[in-house]
Design a protein around this motif. Structure first.
Motif, PDB file in Angstrom:
ATOM      1  N   ASN B  31       0.824  -1.195   0.000  1.00  0.00           N
ATOM      2  CA  ASN B  31       0.000   0.000   0.000  1.00  0.00           C
ATOM      3  C   ASN B  31       0.863   1.252   0.000  1.00  0.00           C
ATOM      4  O   ASN B  31       0.604   2.221  -0.715  1.00  0.00           O
ATOM      5  CB  ASN B  31      -0.907  -0.037   1.239  1.00  0.00           C
ATOM      6  CG  ASN B  31      -1.856   1.132   1.252  1.00  0.00           C
ATOM      7  OD1 ASN B  31      -2.231   1.612   0.178  1.00  0.00           O
ATOM      8  ND2 ASN B  31      -2.223   1.593   2.410  1.00  0.00           N
ATOM      9  N   LYS B  32       1.928   1.196   0.794  1.00  0.00           N
ATOM     10  CA  LYS B  32       2.815   2.353   0.852  1.00  0.00           C
ATOM     11  C   LYS B  32       3.577   2.502  -0.467  1.00  0.00           C
ATOM     12  O   LYS B  32       3.794   3.611  -0.955  1.00  0.00           O
ATOM     13  CB  LYS B  32       3.797   2.182   2.006  1.00  0.00           C
ATOM     14  CG  LYS B  32       4.254   3.520   2.545  1.00  0.00           C
ATOM     15  CD  LYS B  32       5.002   3.401   3.850  1.00  0.00           C
ATOM     16  CE  LYS B  32       5.672   4.732   4.123  1.00  0.00           C
ATOM     17  NZ  LYS B  32       6.864   4.578   4.930  1.00  0.00           N
ATOM     18  N   ALA B  33       3.949   1.363  -1.040  1.00  0.00           N
ATOM     19  CA  ALA B  33       4.723   1.403  -2.280  1.00  0.00           C
ATOM     20  C   ALA B  33       3.927   2.027  -3.416  1.00  0.00           C
ATOM     21  O   ALA B  33       4.494   2.619  -4.328  1.00  0.00           O
ATOM     22  CB  ALA B  33       5.169  -0.005  -2.662  1.00  0.00           C
ATOM     23  N   LEU B  34       2.583   1.889  -3.334  1.00  0.00           N
ATOM     24  CA  LEU B  34       1.739   2.441  -4.401  1.00  0.00           C
ATOM     25  C   LEU B  34       1.942   3.940  -4.562  1.00  0.00           C
ATOM     26  O   LEU B  34       1.868   4.478  -5.655  1.00  0.00           O
ATOM     27  CB  LEU B  34       0.271   2.188  -4.061  1.00  0.00           C
ATOM     28  CG  LEU B  34      -0.327   0.880  -4.519  1.00  0.00           C
ATOM     29  CD1 LEU B  34      -1.772   0.813  -4.090  1.00  0.00           C
ATOM     30  CD2 LEU B  34      -0.223   0.743  -6.013  1.00  0.00           C
ATOM     31  N   LYS B  36       4.594   5.651  -3.777  1.00  0.00           N
ATOM     32  CA  LYS B  36       5.993   6.082  -3.902  1.00  0.00           C
ATOM     33  C   LYS B  36       6.341   6.382  -5.335  1.00  0.00           C
ATOM     34  O   LYS B  36       5.767   5.805  -6.260  1.00  0.00           O
ATOM     35  CB  LYS B  36       6.913   4.979  -3.369  1.00  0.00           C
ATOM     36  CG  LYS B  36       7.171   5.103  -1.889  1.00  0.00           C
ATOM     37  CD  LYS B  36       8.498   4.465  -1.538  1.00  0.00           C
ATOM     38  CE  LYS B  36       9.292   5.394  -0.655  1.00  0.00           C
ATOM     39  NZ  LYS B  36      10.608   4.941  -0.341  1.00  0.00           N
TER      40      LYS B  36
END
Lengths: 126, 185, 627
Positions: B31-34, B36
């Motif tokens: 979810n966080k990588a989305l 970035k």
């Protein structure tokens, strides 16, 4: 008319394709191999070898220069990693950061082997 | 038998708990990588390279070899700008660079990247010449040596060639403010 | 405009039918009657019918270049050849999802009409789980990727399709690949249903095997088409780059291959129940993970779709709902499907299947970790790294040798127990392999030890597989696929160690020497086509025997959108491909020419086709009982 159109197209070509190295020498196998292991910063999904961007073309000349001045393949990678970061090489290398990358698949392999061994040789509990 | 069963149930519960924790962890990471930025730019890291390597490059008009370490001695700060006549953002950047050439402690050094001599001289005639020195990097290798990867790209360095600022892409007003802060302060 | 609204409405009705099917099935389970309600058949057909209507409306819009439709406007152009107008439908995110829905709904319909002999509740649960997937994708399409968005005022011309996608292999690549992916959704739903109803047994395995074979065969075909496209269109003579998007299609293939072997064991011996279920779930999860990774833009790759994060978060949540659901169902119902733990003997087919699964899972873990590790590392430490061919080569190649050796003896094992008797034939096989390897190594002048060992193990595999075709009691489709696989690996190996290339900048009229061939750049021709104009280089290759080969590589400038592509000229012969590409060099009279000699290229495609034939025969073969 057709000719004029063609000239316009040629200009278009020029803006799409790069100003290449001017040497007429073919690239050696070592140069190609190094280029295949480097990632292009402009077209980020491609290797330097596959890319046609200005950066990639300059990089090929740079690689050639470095080889001619006596650097080895691994030294060239080191120089470039220092300049551009680990990202530029396709080989993630062995370091603290990539420890798990190498170890997890090997653990999977060992674990799988152990499970199969147990399944075959361990006597059933009664 | 009873105890053994209980042990098995306990083991199963612990294992499920671990798996769920792992799944939640994966979800949070993805979810966080989305959100970035996926494109790579060497400025975000690589703080180790703080000094610009020294180099020799020919001058644009005279073709005399010029050594970087010799010319940076002149002023407290040098702004090295890599540009090309075929690069559209470089045209817009040109005015901002001229603006900077008024600062007394700063000198502009241009590196002409993979260009034809005729085109680059035309460019400087048409848009103005903001550079004190015009160097030529004909095949782009010197720019790679500097750790740059395209045009335009700009370095602010001091007398010892220590990199104070690195700007990838065209300079904007924020960068100008930063440069002025550094050079006046 | 009207038509697009109709298309959207049709999809919406499709979603309504999906919900109806879902609830009907849930209520039908509670009823004691053994008969299925007619309503389910009806709405299942409706659901399919509405998707078909939506699909044909979009197809018609592409066909007539109706630019009031945003999808058509963004991906098509009036001058495009008709074939690519049609295939442009799935060359983009929205349209390809519609295709995905079409395959999903047709498959469940097909499954439902073909499973009449199976228990009622098993069929209903399969339907319920599959409807969850369909509903998830319906909402995804309608909410985040509507293919029927309209534009006003209507643009007069479209933006065009990226020319590198205008290629016959790539045009049929998505439908083939999607049949493979979607087949795994049936496997997934069926596995969960079998768990819930306690139906994980030999009969279930036998019925499921057809679906596994269908998915596996199509997935293999999809990967083959993708590689062919990369070879012909991307321009540099490679066919597999270990790009994340390629890895994504390889991962379900690996777990599907493991499942294919495992399911036979369940069918014949009634063991490995939980493991078969886990593999079924994992395979589909990998397919959805692939969808997530490609469509969310989380990867830094050449072929990801243009995308926005809202789509990413939707699929991510959907993916994790599916994972949690399967996990919980697995926990609750595992005890319902406990197997009678039979003894497995070391020398048995069961063991060889386990060893196959062991390696498949290892290969899968390498590819999976290699693909997602950079994402995790970036989030946790903000370090960006690249993982490419060196990583995969180091972790995969050494493990291939034991894998090939196990693979060569595995199929000759018997179920339960094999009595190994010493036979003279073993010595013959060994000597034959040794001689064949020796000749090959000498002929290719290889000195690398690993290469020699790989050649040895592959030759042994082929020599052990070939005689199986003569035996009556072996599975010929399996023999065919194994032979194809061995040939594929061998061709890739030969190709990679013997390829040569020359990259040179030359003028028209120049020539250069590569090995014993003289390549002359004769002239340049300019041509105008409807949607592109091209510069064609005329090359002549003359070998020692004065045989002349003509090759005409091309540079194309497409007009809509303006993109230049380099079209390789390839002369394929039985033993090698000659591959040539040209590029213009700015401001100079020179052309950048790449000339490559690529031995055994055609065998890579042929071997993969043999693997696919093996799969196809297995799908259509009448079930025989092999010993």
């Amino acid at each position: 008319m057709v000719k004029k159109k063609f000239i316009i197209l040629l200009i278009l070509f020029n803006s799409v394709f790069g100003n290449c190295y001017s040497e007429n020498e073919p690239f050696s196998k070592l140069e190609n191999d190094i280029a295949k292991n480097l990632r292009c910063l402009i077209c980020q999904g491609q290797s330097i070898y596959d890319s046609n961007s200005e950066f990639a073309l300059s990089m090929r000349v740079y690689i050639k220069d470095q080889i001619n001045s006596g650097y080895s393949e691994s030294q060239i990678y080191k120089i470039l990693v220092k300049k551009y970061g680990q990202w530029i090489v396709y080989d993630p290398g062995y370091s603290k950061k990539t420890f798990l990358l190498w170890v997890i698949p090997i653990l999977f392999f060992l674990l799988g082997g152990a499970i199969i061994y147990i399944r075959i040789y361990k006597k059933k509990k009664t | 038998m009873e105890a053994h069963l209980q042990f098995l149930v306990k083991k199963k519960i612990t294992l499920s708990f671990l798996i769920i924790a792992f799944l939640v962890f994966c979800f949070l990471i993805l979810n966080k990588a989305l959100n970035k930025d996926k494109t790579y730019s060497p400025t975000f890291q690589n703080q180790k390279v703080t000094y610009l390597p020294d180099f020799n490059l020919p001058e644009l008009f005279s073709s005399n070899e010029i050594q970087l370490s010799e010319i940076v001695k002149d002023r407290d700060f040098s702004l090295i700008n890599i540009w090309a006549s075929w690069c559209v953002p470089c045209r817009e950047e040109n005015d901002l660079l001229k603006n900077l050439s008024n600062i007394s402690s700063l000198q502009n050094i241009g590196i002409n990247y993979k260009d034809k001599k005729k085109n680059s001289i035309n460019f400087l005639n048409n848009y103005g010449n903001p550079f004190k020195y015009n160097l030529v990097d004909y095949n782009g290798t010197q720019s790679i040596n500097l750790g740059a990867y395209g045009v335009p790209e700009t370095f602010l360095i001091n007398k010892n060639r220590k990199i104070l600022l690195k700007i990838i892409g065209p300079i904007n007003n924020d960068h100008i403010r930063k440069i002025k802060e550094i050079t006046n302060g | 405009m009207m038509l697009s609204n109709l298309g959207f409405f049709s999809l919406f009705l499709g979603l309504v039918s999906s919900f109806t099917v879902f609830f009907c099935s849930v209520f039908n389970i509670k009823k004691n009657s053994l008969k299925l309600e007619n309503k389910i058949y009806k709405f299942l057909t409706f659901q399919f019918f509405f998707v078909v209507i939506g699909f044909f409306i979009l197809l018609y819009s592409f066909f007539t270049s109706d630019f009031s439709n945003a999808t058509v406007y963004n991906n098509s152009h009036s001058t495009k050849p008709l074939f690519y107008k049609i295939t442009g439908l799935w060359g983009n995110h929205e349209g390809s999802l519609l295709l995905w829905l079409l395959v999903l709904t047709s498959f469940i319909l097909f499954f439902f009409f073909n499973s009449k002999n199976e228990p009622k509740n098993f069929r209903l649960y399969t339907l319920i789980f599959h409807q969850i997937i369909i509903i998830g994708f319906f909402i995804f399409v309608l909410k985040t990727s509507n293919p029927f968005d309209t534009l006003f005022p209507i643009p007069t011309e479209g933006l065009g399709l990226n020319p590198i996608l205008q290629d016959p292999a790539l045009a049929i690549h998505p439908p083939v690949l999607y049949v493979g992916y979607v087949g795994t959704s049936i496997i997934f739903a069926s596995a969960l249903a079998a768990m819930v109803t306690g139906y994980v047994n030999s009969i279930w395995a036998k019925n499921l095997k057809k679906w596994v074979l269908i998915s596996w065969t199509f997935l293999t075909g999809g990967i083959l088409l993708g590689s062919i496209w990369a070879y012909y269109e991307l321009g540099w003579g490679g066919f597999w780059f270990w790009d994340p998007v390629e890895n994504i299609s390889l991962m379900p293939w690996l777990s599907l291959t493991a499942l294919l072997h495992c399911i036979s064991t369940l069918e014949k011996r009634g063991i490995l129940k939980s493991w078969s279920i886990i593999l079924s779930i994992v395979t589909f999860m990998l397919s959805v993970t692939g969808t997530f990774l490609v469509r969310s833009g989380i990867l830094n790759s050449v072929h990801t779709f243009a995308n926005d994060p809202s789509r990413g978060i939707y699929i991510l949540i959907f993916l994790f709902i599916l994972i949690f659901m399967s996990f919980v169902i697995f926990l609750i119902f595992e005890s319902k499907n406990l197997e009678n733990k039979k003894q497995i003997f070391f020398l048995s087919k069961e063991t060889s299947v386990l060893i196959n699964n062991w390696f498949m899972i290892y290969f899968l873990s390498v590819v999976l970790i290699g693909t997602v590790y950079p994402i995790f590392l970036d989030v946790i430490t903000s370090e960006k790294i690249s993982i490419g061919p060196p990583f995969y080569n180091k972790l995969l190649i050494p493990f291939l040798v034991p894998f090939f050796l196990f693979m060569s003896v595995g199929p000759s094992m018997n179920w339960i127990k094999t009595n190994l008797k010493f036979e003279m034939s073993y010595i013959y096989y060994f000597l034959l392999t040794l001689i064949a390897t020796g000749i090959t190594v000498y002929y290719l002048s290889q000195k690398n030890l690993l290469t020699i060992i790989l050649i040895f193990s592959l030759v042994f595999l082929i020599i052990k597989t070939l005689p199986n075709f003569l035996k009556n009691n072996t599975n010929h489709s399996q023999n065919l696929s194994h032979l194809g696989f061995a040939m594929l690996m061998l061709s890739i190996l030969f190709n990679s160690v013997t390829s040569t290339e020359i990259i040179k900048n030359i003028k028209v009229g120049d020539s250069f020497i590569s090995k014993n061939e003289k390549i002359t750049f004769k002239k340049v021709i300019k041509e105008e086509e409807r949607n592109y104009s091209s510069i064609i280089g005329i090359f002549e290759i003359k070998n020692n025997y004065d045989k002349i080969i003509k090759l005409n590589p091309e540079i194309r400038i497409y007009n809509q959108p303006v993109i230049a592509t380099s079209e390789a000229a390839i002369k394929t012969t039985l033993f090698k491909d000659r591959f040539i590409t040209i590029n213009l060099i700015k401001d100079e009279q020179l052309f950048n020419v790449r000339y490559q000699n690529k031995p055994f290229m055609i065998w890579i495609w042929i071997s993969t086709l043999i693997i696919i034939f093996g799969g196809t025969f297995a799908i259509f073969s009448k079930k025989k009982n092999y010993s």
